[in-house]
Design an enzyme around this catalytic site. Structure first.
Site, PDB file in Angstrom:
ATOM      1  N   HIS A  53       0.756  -1.236   0.130  1.00  0.00           N
ATOM      2  CA  HIS A  53      -0.059   0.012  -0.089  1.00  0.00           C
ATOM      3  C   HIS A  53       0.980   1.250  -0.182  1.00  0.00           C
ATOM      4  CE1 HIS A  53      -3.757  -2.192   0.306  1.00  0.00           C
ATOM      5  NE2 HIS A  53      -3.369  -2.687   1.446  1.00  0.00           N
ATOM      6  N   ASP A  56      -3.060 -10.562  -2.344  1.00  0.00           N
ATOM      7  CA  ASP A  56      -3.524 -10.115  -1.251  1.00  0.00           C
ATOM      8  C   ASP A  56      -5.026  -9.590  -1.424  1.00  0.00           C
ATOM      9  OD1 ASP A  56      -2.410  -8.481   1.583  1.00  0.00           O
ATOM     10  OD2 ASP A  56      -4.129  -7.669   0.826  1.00  0.00           O
TER      11      ASP A  56
HETATM   12 ZN    ZN Z   1      -4.269  -7.007   2.674  1.00  0.00          ZN
END
Ligand code: ZN
Length: 308
Positions: A126, A163
């Site tokens: 992220h 993910d």
């Molecule tokens: Zn995640």
């Protein structure tokens, strides 16, 4: 040929406070599982070095790197994003987490390992070029990928991310760079609410509806990932290995099972065998239900051994 397992003690000391799901126990759970199953005996273990500022600057703005260094506290906890914090060990942990993929790339490029798993935290996918986000400080997988380009001269690297969350940081960094093919499956709509409308030519995003499981995931991989990756003929495959799409993990709403992680890893290894001299470097991202996380990592590593 050896399978390398790269970690560092400092990654266990990064702690964002009680009740934070991205907790040190994640790495303990993985380690315990590998010992209990005997898998630890066949892995070649390495300590992760720290990434240098220069290596970080290949993917992050220098101002951002300076901000993170300046934010590092000597005591207590400092929040750098709504859900991302630093304690006095976090900067060292983050530097080792990014350094792990650097070492991983060096090991596979120098023929000292075929496949590598980096058991590190904080995770990275992220973290954008100039923003910490979603438990991530530096984008570990991108740091490794650009090290492969800058030090080893690679021209085609596939980065795949299974993910449950979209790898917005990795996409932010590699978008438009035709040396990188980024493939991400993720629950949509869901945090971080990005990636579903991406049109960049080097990005293969596959949003998956909440409640989906093995069938939808495997179909997405077979239909949208594997043909793209095969056609790209990567010289290295890197994996953002998040295990929070597991059905037991309530961080997300997908229903993958242990065997799905073995399956997808084996499919990626098959392509790596054909075009990348078998080179695969994987790094831990999410995965918060400790039992499922540990079993899923085991399944992922067994795929490197060619086992189910
Ligand atoms: Zn995640």
């Amino acid at each position: 040929m050896a399978i390398a397992y790269i970690s560092h003690h400092d990654c266990q000391l990064h702690d964002m406070g009680h009740h934070h799901p991205e907790q040190p126990a994640r790495l303990s759970a993985i380690n315990d599982r590998l010992i209990a199953t005997g898998l630890e005996m066949v892995l070649h273990q390495f300590d992760a070095p720290q990434a240098t500022r220069e290596q970080l600057a290949a993917v992050h703005d220098v101002d951002y790197i300076d901000e993170i260094f300046a934010a590092a506290p000597t005591e207590g906890i400092v929040w750098v994003d709504g859900d991302t914090a630093m304690n006095k060990h976090s900067l060292d942990a983050a530097l080792h987490a990014a350094g792990a993929t650097i070492l991983g790339v060096d090991l596979v490029m120098e023929g000292k390992a075929k496949q590598v798993f980096c058991a590190v935290r904080p995770p990275g996918h992220h973290a954008e070029r100039h923003r910490a986000m979603g438990f991530c400080l530096f984008n570990n997988i991108a740091v490794g990928a650009y090290h492969a380009v800058n030090k080893h001269g690679l021209e085609r690297i596939a980065i795949v991310d299974f993910d449950v969350h979209h790898g917005n940081g990795t996409e932010d960094i590699v978008t438009g760079d035709e040396r990188m093919l980024f493939c991400s499956t993720f629950q949509h709509p869901y945090y971080p609410h990005s990636g579903y409308d991406t049109t960049a030519a080097n990005i293969a995003n596959v949003p998956i509806a909440g409640g989906s499981g093995s069938t939808e995931f495997r179909t997405a991989v077979e239909k949208y990932w594997l043909p793209r990756i095969e056609a790209f003929e990567p010289e290295l495959i890197m994996i953002s290995a998040g295990f929070d799409a597991h059905q037991a993990d309530d961080m997300g709403g997908l229903n993958l099972v242990d065997a799905d992680y073995n399956w997808v890893t084996r499919r990626l290894c098959e392509i790596a065998d054909k075009t990348a001299n078998s080179r695969v470097v994987s790094a831990l991202e999410g995965g918060y239900e400790l039992h499922a996380l540990a079993r899923s990592v085991e399944a992922h590593l067994k795929a490197f051994l060619g086992e189910n």
